[in-house]
Write a protein that holds these residues in place. Structure first.
Motif, PDB file in Angstrom:
ATOM      1  N   LEU A  60       0.848  -1.193   0.000  1.00  0.00           N
ATOM      2  CA  LEU A  60       0.000   0.000   0.000  1.00  0.00           C
ATOM      3  C   LEU A  60       0.884   1.243   0.000  1.00  0.00           C
ATOM      4  CD1 LEU A  60      -2.682  -1.165   2.609  1.00  0.00           C
ATOM      5  CD2 LEU A  60      -2.605  -1.552   0.134  1.00  0.00           C
ATOM      6  N   VAL A 306      -7.330   3.667  -0.528  1.00  0.00           N
ATOM      7  CA  VAL A 306      -7.609   2.593   0.418  1.00  0.00           C
ATOM      8  C   VAL A 306      -8.666   3.041   1.420  1.00  0.00           C
ATOM      9  CG1 VAL A 306      -6.627   1.163   2.252  1.00  0.00           C
ATOM     10  CG2 VAL A 306      -5.322   1.573   0.158  1.00  0.00           C
ATOM     11  N   ILE A 309      -8.602  -2.044   5.661  1.00  0.00           N
ATOM     12  CA  ILE A 309      -7.588  -3.097   5.622  1.00  0.00           C
ATOM     13  C   ILE A 309      -7.995  -4.153   6.645  1.00  0.00           C
ATOM     14  CG2 ILE A 309      -5.133  -3.631   5.865  1.00  0.00           C
ATOM     15  CD1 ILE A 309      -4.615  -0.573   5.487  1.00  0.00           C
ATOM     16  N   VAL A 318      -8.028  -5.788   1.170  1.00  0.00           N
ATOM     17  CA  VAL A 318      -8.051  -4.326   1.193  1.00  0.00           C
ATOM     18  C   VAL A 318      -9.173  -3.834   0.288  1.00  0.00           C
ATOM     19  CG1 VAL A 318      -6.803  -2.227   0.575  1.00  0.00           C
ATOM     20  CG2 VAL A 318      -5.605  -4.102   1.728  1.00  0.00           C
ATOM     21  N   CYS A 336       0.712  -8.192   3.663  1.00  0.00           N
ATOM     22  CA  CYS A 336       0.559  -6.769   3.311  1.00  0.00           C
ATOM     23  C   CYS A 336       1.700  -5.960   3.919  1.00  0.00           C
ATOM     24  CB  CYS A 336      -0.774  -6.234   3.828  1.00  0.00           C
ATOM     25  SG  CYS A 336      -1.023  -4.455   3.550  1.00  0.00           S
ATOM     26  N   CYS A 338       2.390  -2.088   4.434  1.00  0.00           N
ATOM     27  CA  CYS A 338       1.668  -0.810   4.379  1.00  0.00           C
ATOM     28  C   CYS A 338       2.647   0.341   4.583  1.00  0.00           C
ATOM     29  CB  CYS A 338       0.581  -0.761   5.443  1.00  0.00           C
ATOM     30  SG  CYS A 338      -0.370   0.774   5.432  1.00  0.00           S
ATOM     31  N   ILE A 340       1.591   3.574   3.898  1.00  0.00           N
ATOM     32  CA  ILE A 340       0.762   4.776   3.969  1.00  0.00           C
ATOM     33  C   ILE A 340       1.209   5.619   5.165  1.00  0.00           C
ATOM     34  CG2 ILE A 340      -1.592   5.630   4.328  1.00  0.00           C
ATOM     35  CD1 ILE A 340      -2.591   3.062   2.988  1.00  0.00           C
ATOM     36  N   LEU A 345      -3.077   6.743   7.601  1.00  0.00           N
ATOM     37  CA  LEU A 345      -3.408   5.395   8.064  1.00  0.00           C
ATOM     38  C   LEU A 345      -4.263   5.431   9.317  1.00  0.00           C
ATOM     39  CD1 LEU A 345      -2.966   2.384   7.503  1.00  0.00           C
ATOM     40  CD2 LEU A 345      -0.914   2.508   8.954  1.00  0.00           C
ATOM     41  N   MET A 350      -8.878  -0.628  10.153  1.00  0.00           N
ATOM     42  CA  MET A 350      -7.788  -1.599  10.072  1.00  0.00           C
ATOM     43  C   MET A 350      -7.815  -2.484  11.302  1.00  0.00           C
ATOM     44  SD  MET A 350      -3.779  -0.583   9.598  1.00  0.00           S
ATOM     45  CE  MET A 350      -2.487  -1.755   9.214  1.00  0.00           C
ATOM     46  N   ILE A 495       0.462  -8.248   8.565  1.00  0.00           N
ATOM     47  CA  ILE A 495       0.674  -6.859   8.160  1.00  0.00           C
ATOM     48  C   ILE A 495       1.945  -6.320   8.807  1.00  0.00           C
ATOM     49  CG2 ILE A 495      -0.255  -4.504   8.241  1.00  0.00           C
ATOM     50  CD1 ILE A 495      -3.062  -5.759   8.354  1.00  0.00           C
ATOM     51  N   LEU A 497       4.396  -2.554   8.720  1.00  0.00           N
ATOM     52  CA  LEU A 497       4.476  -1.168   8.251  1.00  0.00           C
ATOM     53  C   LEU A 497       5.901  -0.831   7.836  1.00  0.00           C
ATOM     54  CD1 LEU A 497       1.682  -1.138   9.532  1.00  0.00           C
ATOM     55  CD2 LEU A 497       2.252   1.066  10.598  1.00  0.00           C
TER      56      LEU A 497
END
Length: 530
Positions: A60, A306, A309, A318, A336, A338, A340, A345, A350, A495, A497
């Motif tokens: 993302l 988006v 999530i 997503v 995923c 992410c 963002i 975010l 999420m 997920i 980040l």
């Protein structure tokens, strides 16, 4: 750059004070000592041995962090898809040039009318040599670089409270400062006469100046620590992800340094023809984004906003909207990444654990405004012999950066005529783009009287009005980093980040790249273990 507290003031405020006192060079060195613009532990391409094992990854955000992840994961055989809000790749790696349009929150639309070859970079605008990750990808992706003149002794230091508001050449102030301080220190060493030369108040000011100048700690000592390591180099460099925290190095003792005689070579780097090795892409920072686009642009779906999530034990789903057609769409993958910005975010639904959720909401974003102005001619070169470099001022515009390209051109030229941050940036951002440009002209004319006569056009980007970030970069404090940083970087189910906010090199593209590499390395380990 994280907005940490230093002695009762923010690092940003401290850097601004250092910049006004010692110019762009002093501020850049201070940035390094505070953990910014420092060498990073990047050692080359990541090793994703073992292959993808058929796994798919949804990324993302198509900024440098997302594109780094897409490039390396696709090379390892992962099935990769990238969703990007904008109609272009790059995120904050962005250039505004003639023909471009930009609409900010609130609906104001600007069309850039700069002449061919002129531009400004609203986001990142320079690449230090120490940032080995971004340097590596520029070379690998065929992004041509040219020197960026960070330090120019012929640029100005300006204060509305000194010299009747008349700007002073950097070289004059630096030479006088070094000369007077050197004389005072020599006298104090020879006859302990320092108190005979300056008042108690001036002595306190001088101590603070020497603290910055010498990279001293809070007790005015030159010892092992972040201040000295930021100048001499770290034992372990700062980076992104869970292995990011730097380790200070041990300074040599004074006798060793003196007897080496190496101090004799320091002076040559203070002359006008010696500058820092800092670079910029030829044609603007967007060339970095274009390099990634050539390599893995086919994996990116643009104009994709988006909305939610969701993860389960078997994958990630997503929901997103096609911002051109309005279609409601869904993307799925095993994992995923992410990238963002947290400022966005934190507004997206999420399902992650409470620790990660708290971390996402714990990081505010720095206010910043950049204004670019095109002038009929390059008067700073023709009238004032300023070729590249940065002028600093206590006016709300903060800095003026002179272009490090097209030297000597007779046609129009473009200045980064304002780089404001902090409270001034909030004031700037509240105004219309046209008003920001007008005020930039008014303030800049106090340094360069040619502004009004030579003005052609301008564009202004207030980062809290940029739809896809709503701020410039993440602001960490020592307390928030201690409480939330590791939680922000940890894999949460399926997920993870990445981005400059998940690094110790905040506010720089290098932070996004090292963070992405750390994230995909840990994700790959999880895939191999599964």
């Amino acid at each position: 750059m994280a907005e940490e507290q230093v002695g009762g003031m923010t690092k940003r405020d401290l850097l601004a004070l250092i910049g006004k006192a010692g110019g762009a060079s002093a501020m850049y060195m201070a940035m390094s000592s505070l953990g910014h613009a420092a060498p990073t532990p990047f050692k080359g391409p990541i090793d994703l041995a073992g292959g993808a094992k058929g796994a798919s990854v949804l990324i993302l955000g198509a900024g440098v962090a997302g594109m780094t992840a897409a490039l390396e994961l696709s090379r390892a055989g992962y099935k990769v898809q990238v969703l990007e809000y904008n109609d272009r790749i790059g995120g904050r790696c962005w250039t505004l040039k003639g023909g471009d349009t930009y609409t900010e929150l609130g609906g104001a639309t600007q069309k850039c009318t700069f002449a061919s070859g002129n531009y400004i970079n609203p986001g990142p605008w320079r690449i230090p040599w120490q940032h080995r990750g971004i340097m590596h990808y520029c070379q690998q992706l065929g992004v041509a670089l040219e020197p960026f003149q960070q330090l120019n002794y012929n640029a100005y230091l300006h204060s509305t409270k000194a010299f009747g508001g008349k700007p002073q050449r950097y070289s004059t102030i630096q030479a006088d400062f070094y000369g007077h301080v050197g004389e005072l220190l020599a006298k104090s060493v020879k006859k302990s006469a320092l108190t005979d030369e300056v008042s108690t108040e001036d002595s306190a000011i001088l101590l603070e100046a020497l603290k910055s100048w010498g990279a001293l700690d809070s007790s005015y000592r030159y010892v092992k620590g972040p201040e000295s390591s930021g100048r001499r180099g770290w034992k372990k460099n700062p980076g992104g992800g869970l292995t990011a925290e730097p380790i200070p190095s041990d300074p040599l003792d004074l006798s060793t340094v003196l007897k080496s005689g190496l101090w004799r070579g320091i002076g040559q780097h203070l002359t006008n023809d010696h500058q820092y090795a800092i670079f910029q892409p030829v044609g603007g920072m967007e060339q970095v984004a274009k390099g990634f686009e050539r390599a893995v642009g086919h994996l990116v779906r643009l104009n994709s906003k988006v909305k939610a999530i969701r993860q389960s034990e078997t994958g990630v789903t997503v929901d997103y909207v096609d911002t051109v057609k309005g279609d409601q769409l869904t993307a799925k993958a095993d994992w995923c990444i992410c990238t963002i910005p947290l400022s966005i975010l934190s507004q997206i639904e999420m399902n992650v654990g409470p620790e990660l959720n708290a971390a996402i909401h714990a990081v505010p974003y720095m206010p910043s405004v950049k204004t670019g102005i095109e002038f009929k001619r390059r008067f700073w070169e023709q009238d004032e012999q300023i070729y590249g470099g940065i002028t600093t001022t206590d006016l709300p515009i903060g800095q003026i950066s002179y272009p490090s390209y097209n030297y000597g051109s007779k046609g129009p030229g473009t200045l980064l005529a304002a780089y404001a941050y902090g409270a001034y940036a909030y004031e700037f951002t509240s105004l219309s783009p046209e008003e920001r440009v007008r005020l930039t002209l008014d303030w800049g004319a106090q340094i360069h009287p040619q502004y009004r006569e030579e003005f052609v056009s301008g564009v202004s980007v207030g980062w809290h009005r940029v739809p896809w970030t709503q701020g410039c970069f993440g602001i960490w404090t020592e307390e928030s980093r201690a409480q939330h940083y590791k939680n922000l970087c940890q894999l949460d189910g399926r997920i993870v980040l990445a981005g400059e906010h998940a690094s110790y090199v905040g506010g720089w593209q290098e932070g996004g790249i090292t963070s992405a590499l750390d994230a995909i390395g840990r994700l790959h380990q999880r895939v191999q273990a599964a």
